[in-house]
Write a protein that holds these residues in place. Structure first.
Motif, mmCIF file in Angstrom:
data_model
loop_
_atom_site.group_PDB
_atom_site.id
_atom_site.type_symbol
_atom_site.label_atom_id
_atom_site.label_comp_id
_atom_site.label_asym_id
_atom_site.label_seq_id
_atom_site.Cartn_x
_atom_site.Cartn_y
_atom_site.Cartn_z
ATOM 1 N N UNK A 1 0.896 -1.146 0.312
ATOM 2 C CA UNK A 1 -0.204 -0.286 0.099
ATOM 3 C C UNK A 1 0.388 0.822 0.015
ATOM 4 N N UNK A 2 1.678 1.303 0.563
ATOM 5 C CA UNK A 2 2.550 2.677 0.779
ATOM 6 C C UNK A 2 3.754 2.549 -0.915
ATOM 7 N N UNK A 3 3.445 1.599 -1.102
ATOM 8 C CA UNK A 3 4.455 1.703 -2.536
ATOM 9 C C UNK A 3 3.187 2.604 -3.294
ATOM 10 N N UNK A 4 2.146 2.097 -3.510
ATOM 11 C CA UNK A 4 0.666 2.671 -4.340
ATOM 12 C C UNK A 4 0.880 4.119 -3.794
ATOM 13 N N UNK A 5 0.513 4.540 -2.634
ATOM 14 C CA UNK A 5 0.448 5.454 -2.164
ATOM 15 C C UNK A 5 0.948 6.886 -2.536
ATOM 16 N N UNK A 6 3.242 6.381 -2.573
ATOM 17 C CA UNK A 6 3.899 6.863 -3.206
ATOM 18 C C UNK A 6 4.130 7.032 -4.766
#
Length: 394
Positions: free
Chosen positions: A248-253
């Motif tokens: 999810x962090x990868x997506x949010x970044x």
């Protein structure tokens, strides 16, 4: 009548003889190029015993100038053993060009009454239970000088903690999703009573209780945007073994890097200018080509999320008039980013709150994509083709 090979060349494919002549190599070298992915090949439709080779790859390897119109690329068909998987299956959301659906339910209809928890449970396919019931508040503050910084810090911390966890049952994964989303909201809103997620944010932003529904609606409508770049980033990370928080962090970044937040900032600057100078600012901005927030290529008929949010926003007269004026000047309807900004200004939220609403809402959907990829997703077999200098070249 043209030969098969001549007809193929007129497209983007040539036969073995011409490929060998243009490359100046032996057949074994040509086959090696194909096996290593440097030249794409496919069966000849007129004679499956023969192969055709991509002109664009031949041109690149031979150093020729490509003929006009002959610069296309071809992806090998998925039935070939070394081919990349070019189809990614998702059960999270879809669009028919006019409406956005979360697991078959109209997002606009959901926003009428649903909380972000309700939508998250739907997107996570949590039908049998409530994963949020297992969540407990975390003790200790999250570092960061801004709401966005604290949000990213919370995700990074959760990703590090979950790196070695072997959560594989769907139920345990959904509980982990709930914990990630809960901690993210706490990072932005700070500690407090265990209210609904939108209520905790509204309380932190000192929103009047009758207006808290606008925060709830904004979060629900921001939860997903179909299979876009952030969703693909989350899925790729999950397929590669990242934890739910890490994926999810990868997506949010990716959300932060795709220009979405820049669009929000531009829309916010324009709204502030308009409120100070009335609609004359809109005309000047339009004449200068700097009128932001109207139109979205993904929604030719207008983004239904923006329309739904603005319909209940009860905007003050000057802001509502400016939006109408901007729509008349551009011939395009307000985009979702502008709707978020307008609601944030209507509620007198902090300057970056529109972006925070978008990021928190998207987090629920990105967790859904990561979960869906881990539990139901097809393998992502993308192939990286090296096109740099030959090894050892100066």
């Amino acid at each position: 009548m043209q030969s098969t090979e001549t007809a193929a060349q007129a497209g983007r494919w040539i036969g073995r003889g011409e490929a060998l002549a243009r490359l100046g190599v032996k057949a074994q070298t040509l086959y090696a190029y194909v096996s290593r992915g440097r030249i794409a090949a496919r069966p000849d439709p007129d004679d499956p015993r023969r192969s055709l080779y991509a002109v664009s790859d031949i041109v690149r390897l031979s150093g020729e100038e490509p003929p006009a119109g002959d610069i296309g690329q071809w992806l090998p068909p998925p039935e070939e053993s070394d081919a990349p998987d070019i189809e990614i299956r998702s059960s999270v959301s879809t669009s028919d060009g006019r409406r956005l659906f979360y697991r078959g339910m109209d997002a606009v209809q959901l926003a009428e009454t649903a909380t972000l928890e309700d939508v998250a449970r739907r997107m996570w396919d949590a039908r049998a239970g409530n994963p949020f019931a297992e969540v407990r508040p975390r003790v200790g503050a999250t570092p960061g000088h801004s709401a966005r910084g604290r949000l990213f810090s919370a995700l990074a911390r959760r990703a590090e903690e979950a790196a070695e966890l072997k959560l594989r049952s769907p139920e345990s994964l959904r509980i982990e999703c709930a914990r990630v989303l809960d901690e993210a909201v706490d990072a932005v809103a700070g500690p407090g009573p265990r209210l609904f997620l939108h209520q905790r944010l509204a309380r932190a932003w000192k929103v009047r209780e009758p207006d808290a529904h606008l925060v709830r609606r904004a979060l629900v409508l921001a939860a997903d945007n179909g299979l876009d770049a952030p969703a693909l980033a989350a899925r790729a990370a999950a397929a590669g073994g990242a934890s739910l928080a890490g994926a999810a962090f990868a997506g949010l970044a990716t959300v932060a890097g795709t220009g979405t937040l820049i669009d929000l900032a531009k829309a916010s600057d324009w709204v502030v200018a308009v409120r100070r100078q009335a609609v004359d600012a809109a005309r000047r901005a339009h004449e200068a080509g700097a009128l932001s927030g109207f139109g979205d290529p993904a929604w030719p008929g207008g983004d239904p999320r923006a329309a739904a949010l603005l319909a209940v926003a009860d905007l003050p007269q000057d802001l509502a008039r400016a939006l109408r004026e901007g729509e008349e000047l551009t011939g395009r309807r307000p985009a979702f980013a502008l709707a978020l900004v307008a609601v944030a200004r209507r509620l007198e939220l902090p300057r970056d709150a529109a972006a925070d609403l978008l990021l928190i809402g998207r987090l629920a959907g990105l967790l859904a994509h990561a979960l869906d990829q881990i539990t139901n997703g097809s393998p992502i077999r993308a192939r990286l083709r090296y096109v740099g200098p030959e090894p050892g070249a100066n």
